[in-house]
Design a protein around this motif. Sequence first.
Motif, PDB file in Angstrom:
ATOM      1  N   SER A 168      -7.228  -8.526  -3.165  1.00 15.41           N
ATOM      2  CA  SER A 168      -8.247  -9.123  -2.307  1.00 15.41           C
ATOM      3  C   SER A 168      -9.134 -10.058  -3.121  1.00 15.41           C
ATOM      4  O   SER A 168      -9.445  -9.784  -4.282  1.00 15.41           O
ATOM      5  N   ASP A 199      -8.804  -2.911  -4.759  1.00 13.50           N
ATOM      6  CA  ASP A 199      -7.459  -2.540  -4.308  1.00 13.50           C
ATOM      7  C   ASP A 199      -6.734  -1.546  -5.225  1.00 13.50           C
ATOM      8  O   ASP A 199      -5.838  -0.846  -4.778  1.00 13.50           O
ATOM      9  N   ASP A 209      -1.404   0.885   0.426  1.00 12.73           N
ATOM     10  CA  ASP A 209      -0.081   0.494   0.908  1.00 12.73           C
ATOM     11  C   ASP A 209       0.925   0.369  -0.226  1.00 12.73           C
ATOM     12  O   ASP A 209       2.131   0.401   0.003  1.00 12.73           O
ATOM     13  N   TRP A 210       0.429   0.223  -1.457  1.00  8.92           N
ATOM     14  CA  TRP A 210       1.329   0.092  -2.603  1.00  8.92           C
ATOM     15  C   TRP A 210       1.934   1.431  -3.004  1.00  8.92           C
ATOM     16  O   TRP A 210       3.005   1.474  -3.608  1.00  8.92           O
ATOM     17  N   HIS A 218     -10.249  -0.814   3.444  1.00 10.61           N
ATOM     18  CA  HIS A 218      -8.839  -0.402   3.339  1.00 10.61           C
ATOM     19  C   HIS A 218      -8.224  -1.075   2.118  1.00 10.61           C
ATOM     20  O   HIS A 218      -7.603  -2.135   2.210  1.00 10.61           O
ATOM     21  N   PRO A 219      -8.388  -0.474   0.928  1.00  7.57           N
ATOM     22  CA  PRO A 219      -7.826  -1.056  -0.289  1.00  7.57           C
ATOM     23  C   PRO A 219      -6.318  -1.234  -0.171  1.00  7.57           C
ATOM     24  O   PRO A 219      -5.612  -0.371   0.370  1.00  7.57           O
ATOM     25  N   ARG A 220      -5.814  -2.338  -0.666  1.00 10.01           N
ATOM     26  CA  ARG A 220      -4.381  -2.625  -0.564  1.00 10.01           C
ATOM     27  C   ARG A 220      -3.536  -1.626  -1.330  1.00 10.01           C
ATOM     28  O   ARG A 220      -2.364  -1.430  -1.037  1.00 10.01           O
ATOM     29  N   TYR A 266     -13.782  -4.013   1.935  1.00  3.31           N
ATOM     30  CA  TYR A 266     -13.046  -3.131   1.026  1.00  3.31           C
ATOM     31  C   TYR A 266     -12.758  -1.768   1.653  1.00  3.31           C
ATOM     32  O   TYR A 266     -12.478  -0.806   0.948  1.00  3.31           O
ATOM     33  N   GLY A 322      -1.794 -10.788  -4.579  1.00  2.00           N
ATOM     34  CA  GLY A 322      -1.698  -9.446  -4.010  1.00  2.00           C
ATOM     35  C   GLY A 322      -3.018  -8.718  -3.930  1.00  2.00           C
ATOM     36  O   GLY A 322      -3.133  -7.728  -3.211  1.00  2.00           O
TER      37      GLY A 322
END
Length: 353
Positions: free
Chosen positions: A172, A126, A100-101, A95-97, A93, A170
């Motif tokens: 994790s 995320d 990028d959102w 680099h939470p997605r 965890y 989308g």
Amino acid sequence: MLKTLSCASLFFALSAFTPGDGDNLPINKIQVIGSHNSYKKAIDPHLFKAFSKDDSVSASRIDYEHIPVTEQLDKGLRNLEIDVYADSKGGKYAHPRGLDWAADQAPYDVNHEMNAPGFKVFHIQDLDFRSDFLTFKGGLEKLRKWSEANPDHTPVFITLEAKDDAKGEGFSAPEKFTADTFDQLDEVILNTLGKGKVITPDQVRGKYKTLEDAVLHDNWPALKAARGKFIFIFDQRGDKMELYIKGHPSLKGRTLFANAAAGRPEAAMMIINDARSPEIPELVKKGYIIRTRADADTQEARRNDRSAFDAACASGAQIITTDYYQKSTHFKSDYEVSFKDGTYYRLNPLFKN
């Protein structure tokens, strides 16, 4: 009759008690207010805005935040809720997605802790990942230091949820909890807080055949023996609860109390979210400790509706959780939860006689 009284009215029902009496009462005869998702910081505004465009209803339900847990304890709150995610290899965890959102959000300082193996703490992978402490061990260390600085504090109840549910496309996929994972969870609690800081099922069971027998015979420790300590309840039923209990009848050797139903050998502490449930006062009078909620998903706060809180007070549930021990800073509302004169701890009105 208790069901019709407000929290303010119930305060006066305690006049038969003196402060000295409280230390000799078992801990199931007190009532405390605490926080829900206690570690939670606000979602970054840019990410929250992006998420709101896709799902405004879900976004509104997680639009809250908390002050640091040690500040909550300083205010007098005596229940915390912590969500833990397994991360046996580390870095899952880091680099939470969500970073990028919404690329223009504030940086996320993960530091070395998120890359190391061990349990992580946040609300939703995320998306709602900012936390007062990113690792479970780090949070426990904070609690231990606070407790050592306040050695005479009344017991702190901690609701613990083991999270491993998928959130959809989308997001994790969390690591699943196993029997070994639960052993590690127990170990990190005892090793970090110290065994002398934790009230365990073994201590409550004592000489009785089962944990439930002990509870029904009022064998909870007295407040004076519980000062300076923590007690954990596992906020899980179904397969995860059964896995935690397996091989540990009556929770022998376990650290957490299970959310087991009355009639089971492991029954002692239960989570009943509906504060209006008629079974709460019945269970409390029998000796069980019950956690309920004053509000959920920001809804009561948005309506300034205190009816669930008043019901929780009247029910005798020993633990009442809220997201609003202080007024919201995310929307305008006068909703705020406390007992008389802004306190969060008192003797339980259901046992006034």
